[in-house]
Scaffold this motif. Structure first.
Motif, PDB file in Angstrom:
ATOM      1  N   UNK A 205       0.916  -1.332   0.098  1.00 19.34           N
ATOM      2  CA  UNK A 205       0.081  -0.014   0.104  1.00 19.34           C
ATOM      3  C   UNK A 205       0.966   1.174   0.136  1.00 19.34           C
ATOM      4  N   UNK A 206       1.842   1.129   0.769  1.00 18.37           N
ATOM      5  CA  UNK A 206       2.842   2.538   0.913  1.00 18.37           C
ATOM      6  C   UNK A 206       3.625   2.659  -0.358  1.00 18.37           C
TER       7      UNK A 206
ATOM      8  N   UNK B 261     -11.529   3.732  11.505  1.00 17.37           N
ATOM      9  CA  UNK B 261     -10.493   4.042  10.529  1.00 17.37           C
ATOM     10  C   UNK B 261     -10.991   4.436   9.497  1.00 17.37           C
ATOM     11  N   UNK B 262     -11.925   3.850   8.945  1.00 21.34           N
ATOM     12  CA  UNK B 262     -12.778   4.579   7.645  1.00 21.34           C
ATOM     13  C   UNK B 262     -13.246   6.023   7.711  1.00 21.34           C
ATOM     14  N   UNK B 263     -13.557   6.574   9.108  1.00 17.03           N
ATOM     15  CA  UNK B 263     -13.717   7.968   9.237  1.00 17.03           C
ATOM     16  C   UNK B 263     -12.561   8.530   9.517  1.00 17.03           C
TER      17      UNK B 263
ATOM     18  N   UNK C  90      -4.084   8.317   4.643  1.00 10.45           N
ATOM     19  CA  UNK C  90      -5.567   7.743   4.678  1.00 10.45           C
ATOM     20  C   UNK C  90      -5.364   6.148   4.507  1.00 10.45           C
ATOM     21  N   UNK C  91      -4.579   5.964   3.172  1.00 15.01           N
ATOM     22  CA  UNK C  91      -4.817   4.496   2.834  1.00 15.01           C
ATOM     23  C   UNK C  91      -4.119   3.476   3.982  1.00 15.01           C
ATOM     24  N   UNK C  92      -2.996   4.204   4.566  1.00 16.16           N
ATOM     25  CA  UNK C  92      -2.250   3.547   5.532  1.00 16.16           C
ATOM     26  C   UNK C  92      -3.134   3.248   6.734  1.00 16.16           C
TER      27      UNK C  92
END
Length: 269
Positions: A145-146, A253-255, A183-185
């Motif tokens: 992801x990173x 974590x979505x928020x 965000x993705x992390x």
């Protein structure tokens, strides 16, 4: 920000309850009382007693310390190592970038549960072994992801502006690139913690995780399964705790992703 309140409060409540377990004055979670085994809810044992007469509420709260402790420790180790590897690989070119991705592909070739079973079987059950194996399992997720996010932002104007100011590579990676891929992390972190709780509980259920009589949600489910006909409520409590914890972490974590992602913030404006 309003979306953070409900899941944030739930996660905070679960974590605080686990951390404050010694302050609640609960019965010893490993103390047995065979004379009152499988008894239902009563004063002094508000959720009843298990197959060995141990207090279910006490084991549920103390078990949260074990399950959440293993999950957060494994996610932290995998996150730090994976993010550093992804930053280096995404920023670099050639052999370094190739090795950073392909080394993760080697780990992904092994089925996660089977790899966990193999390592735990070889090293023996225990919390330390679980943290080690879960860290290895979830390292590729953070690294990939990173890596992908760094590749996507490395040519942006704000990165080039920082480079033009003469900033060092690590300064650009940690102060400019990393905040913009947070965000993705964070989403990956939420998935990792939730998945680690499930894997830890599953291995404990199979007898390859936390060593009895230490409390663990997986061990509670294992014991309740054998006596579910006599005391079906014993299976409800740990399953409900697992479900609530995983849902709360994912929602939180979505928020957080929406709150810290610059692209989401700009769209809202």
């Amino acid at each position: 920000m309003k979306r953070l309140w409900l899941p944030g409060a739930l996660v905070a409540l679960i974590i605080l309850a686990a951390l404050a377990a010694p302050l609640f004055g609960l019965p010893d979670p490993v103390r047995q009382d065979i004379a009152r085994r499988l008894s239902g809810p009563m004063p002094g044992a508000w959720l009843g007693r298990d197959e060995f007469g141990r207090d279910v509420l006490s084991r549920l709260i103390w078990g949260a310390r074990t399950s959440l402790g293993v999950a957060f420790a494994a996610a932290l180790v995998a996150g730090v190592a994976g993010i550093l590897l992804g930053l280096i690989g995404g920023w670099s070119r050639g052999v370094v970038a190739f090795l950073s991705v392909r080394s993760m592909d080697v780990i992904l070739c092994f089925p996660p549960v089977l790899l966990a079973l193999l390592v735990v079987t070889l090293l023996g059950p225990g919390a330390a072994t679980l943290i080690l194996v879960l860290s290895v399992l979830y390292l590729p997720g953070f690294a990939r992801v990173t890596y992908a996010e760094v590749r996507a932002v490395r040519g942006r104007d704000y990165v080039e502006a920082t480079r033009a100011l003469g900033a060092s590579t690590w300064y650009m990676l940690l102060r400019t690139v990393l905040p913009n891929i947070a965000g993705p992390v964070l989403v990956q972190l939420s998935l990792t913690v939730a998945a680690a709780v499930v894997i830890e509980s599953g291995l404990s259920f199979l007898g390859l995780g936390v060593v009895p009589p230490s409390p663990s949600w997986g061990l509670m489910i294992r014991g309740a399964r054998a006596t579910m006909e006599q005391a079906p409520l014993l299976l409800l409590w740990p399953c409900a705790a697992l479900t609530l914890t995983i849902l709360a972490m994912n929602l939180l974590c979505d928020a957080l992703r929406d709150a810290v992602d610059p692209r989401t913030t700009e769209a809202a404006k």
